[in-house]
Write an enzyme that holds these catalytic residues in place. Structure first.
Site, PDB file in Angstrom:
ATOM      1  N   ARG A  67     178.342   7.201 -23.524  1.00 35.34           N
ATOM      2  CA  ARG A  67     178.033   5.790 -23.313  1.00 35.34           C
ATOM      3  C   ARG A  67     176.696   5.560 -22.609  1.00 35.34           C
ATOM      4  O   ARG A  67     175.900   4.719 -23.040  1.00 35.34           O
ATOM      5  CB  ARG A  67     179.124   5.118 -22.464  1.00 35.34           C
ATOM      6  CG  ARG A  67     180.311   4.672 -23.246  1.00 35.34           C
ATOM      7  CD  ARG A  67     181.557   4.780 -22.416  1.00 35.34           C
ATOM      8  NE  ARG A  67     181.846   6.190 -22.213  1.00 35.34           N
ATOM      9  CZ  ARG A  67     182.608   6.906 -23.018  1.00 35.34           C
ATOM     10  NH1 ARG A  67     183.174   6.350 -24.049  1.00 35.34           N
ATOM     11  NH2 ARG A  67     182.806   8.196 -22.823  1.00 35.34           N
ATOM     12  N   THR A  68     176.456   6.264 -21.532  1.00 38.05           N
ATOM     13  CA  THR A  68     175.256   5.948 -20.745  1.00 38.05           C
ATOM     14  C   THR A  68     173.996   6.190 -21.573  1.00 38.05           C
ATOM     15  O   THR A  68     173.133   5.328 -21.690  1.00 38.05           O
ATOM     16  CB  THR A  68     175.238   6.771 -19.445  1.00 38.05           C
ATOM     17  OG1 THR A  68     176.445   6.499 -18.735  1.00 38.05           O
ATOM     18  CG2 THR A  68     174.055   6.397 -18.568  1.00 38.05           C
ATOM     19  N   LYS A  96     163.811  27.920 -20.334  1.00 44.73           N
ATOM     20  CA  LYS A  96     162.773  28.932 -20.079  1.00 44.73           C
ATOM     21  C   LYS A  96     162.481  29.040 -18.594  1.00 44.73           C
ATOM     22  O   LYS A  96     161.580  29.759 -18.180  1.00 44.73           O
ATOM     23  CB  LYS A  96     161.487  28.551 -20.812  1.00 44.73           C
ATOM     24  CG  LYS A  96     161.631  28.443 -22.310  1.00 44.73           C
ATOM     25  CD  LYS A  96     160.267  28.075 -22.904  1.00 44.73           C
ATOM     26  CE  LYS A  96     160.364  27.740 -24.372  1.00 44.73           C
ATOM     27  NZ  LYS A  96     159.110  27.121 -24.858  1.00 44.73           N
ATOM     28  N   ARG A 117     169.880  11.966 -16.029  1.00 41.89           N
ATOM     29  CA  ARG A 117     171.215  12.380 -15.557  1.00 41.89           C
ATOM     30  C   ARG A 117     171.136  13.859 -15.225  1.00 41.89           C
ATOM     31  O   ARG A 117     170.607  14.658 -16.009  1.00 41.89           O
ATOM     32  CB  ARG A 117     172.274  12.140 -16.632  1.00 41.89           C
ATOM     33  CG  ARG A 117     173.605  12.775 -16.237  1.00 41.89           C
ATOM     34  CD  ARG A 117     174.751  12.331 -17.083  1.00 41.89           C
ATOM     35  NE  ARG A 117     175.110  10.951 -16.802  1.00 41.89           N
ATOM     36  CZ  ARG A 117     176.188  10.355 -17.301  1.00 41.89           C
ATOM     37  NH1 ARG A 117     176.995  11.022 -18.102  1.00 41.89           N
ATOM     38  NH2 ARG A 117     176.468   9.104 -17.007  1.00 41.89           N
ATOM     39  N   HIS A 145     175.630   6.190  -9.534  1.00 43.03           N
ATOM     40  CA  HIS A 145     175.424   5.820 -10.938  1.00 43.03           C
ATOM     41  C   HIS A 145     175.207   4.301 -10.942  1.00 43.03           C
ATOM     42  O   HIS A 145     176.073   3.532 -11.351  1.00 43.03           O
ATOM     43  CB  HIS A 145     176.677   6.218 -11.728  1.00 43.03           C
ATOM     44  CG  HIS A 145     176.537   6.193 -13.217  1.00 43.03           C
ATOM     45  ND1 HIS A 145     175.454   5.648 -13.867  1.00 43.03           N
ATOM     46  CD2 HIS A 145     177.369   6.656 -14.189  1.00 43.03           C
ATOM     47  CE1 HIS A 145     175.635   5.782 -15.182  1.00 43.03           C
ATOM     48  NE2 HIS A 145     176.791   6.385 -15.395  1.00 43.03           N
TER      49      HIS A 145
END
Ligand code: NCD
Length: 316
Positions: A67-68, A96, A117, A145
């Site tokens: 969703r986000t 890497k 995120r 959040h």
């Protein structure tokens, strides 16, 4: 990035990072909700949706998301902007060995805003230090959040017609659930009463409880779902499996609380049940068809609310 050009409008978010809900005033939150309403109207009438043309948003997702990320990307594209990024760090130079500051320095030269995120609390604040463009925290580990809190408040305002003076029960993994952390601050800012319901081991962090107590917020804690029976809003959360070191410990709590038809029969008739999603067993699918279930409407509001946030940071 931190705040840039001082704006005469105290509610302006122009050029700012959005790292935690605590950085916003009530006026700014009100302005986001009001702009989100305008965005909802624009979406419904398919008009006035090109304010971010030629702008690019980068979504850097070091943790899973449906969703986000997708609602941010939908929001940006609805406003005429473009999107770059990754949803799996295994396909990026992180594999890497590149560290977050270097990635951010480079990506901020490719984009006008970064949505991040990350599994570590505080990662968004670190990113903001190295970025030349605004950074939005889309979840930093067990931290915050903030955009979820804004869409949660927007949902409450649409469903209940107000965002103050409500009894809100927050249920589940209150220790690890970052959506709870952001929303609890926002709810208390607007004078709501919160009942925190969790097993003792998954109680909301002491820091949050003491902050809320200091602000004089009406809060209480309980272990029993019975204490949600008089709530106007029940905010269910998933037990955050990925934050447990011990699978057996997770299993002890995984089916702790469930909202089902039986529970709704003894809850307030007009209670709304919210959930940031994904849900596991904490809400029975049997209640999906009831008027009380607000979680899919809540998820849908992610788009207009994130349109409002992007527009206010990047446009005006
Ligand atoms: C939440 C999250 O990632 O913190 N999901 C979301 O953003 N809608 C809640 C969760 O994962 O349980």
């Amino acid at each position: 990035m931190a705040s840039v050009s001082p704006d005469k409008d105290a509610n302006s978010l122009k050029g700012r990072d959005l790292l935690s809900i605590n950085e916003l005033t009530k006026g700014q939150i009100g302005a986001v909700l009001s702009r989100a309403n305008d965005m909802l109207d624009s979406l419904r009438s398919h008009s006035g949706l090109d304010s971010l043309q030629n702008m690019i948003m980068a979504t850097l997702f070091y943790e899973p998301s449906t969703r986000t990320r997708l609602s941010f990307e939908s929001a940006m594209q609805r406003l005429g902007g473009g999107v770059i990024g990754f949803s799996d760090p295994a396909t990026s130079s992180t594999m890497k060995g590149e560290d977050l500051p270097d990635t951010i320095k480079v990506v901020s030269s490719y984009s006008d805003i970064i949505v991040l995120r990350h599994p570590e609390e505080g990662a968004a604040a670190i990113a903001a230090e190295y970025s030349d463009v605004p950074v939005i925290n889309a979840g930093d580990g067990v931290g915050q959040h903030p955009t979820q809190a804004l869409l949660d408040l927007f949902t409450i305002s649409k469903e209940k017609g107000k965002i103050s003076g409500l009894d809100v029960a927050m249920v589940g993994d209150l220790k690890n659930g970052r959506t709870v952390h952001s929303l609890a601050y926002a709810l208390s800012m607007f004078g709501n009463h919160i009942t925190f319901i969790s097993p003792k081991q998954l109680a909301a962090p002491d820091k949050i409880l003491s902050d809320l107590n200091r602000e004089g917020a009406g809060i209480r804690s309980s272990e029993s779902l019975d204490d949600a029976a008089n709530a106007d809003v029940i905010y269910m959360t998933r037990i955050q499996k990925e934050r447990f070191n011990d699978v057996d410990e997770y299993r002890r709590f995984s089916n702790y609380y469930t909202i089902d038809e039986k529970f709704l029969n003894r809850a307030k008739e007009d209670v709304i049940v919210m959930h940031p999603l994904p849900r596991l067993t904490e809400i029975s699918k049997k209640i999906d068809g009831t008027r009380n279930s607000a979680y899919f409407r809540q998820a849908a509001y992610g788009v207009p609310v994130r349109m409002a946030i992007l527009d206010m940071i990047m446009n005006r």
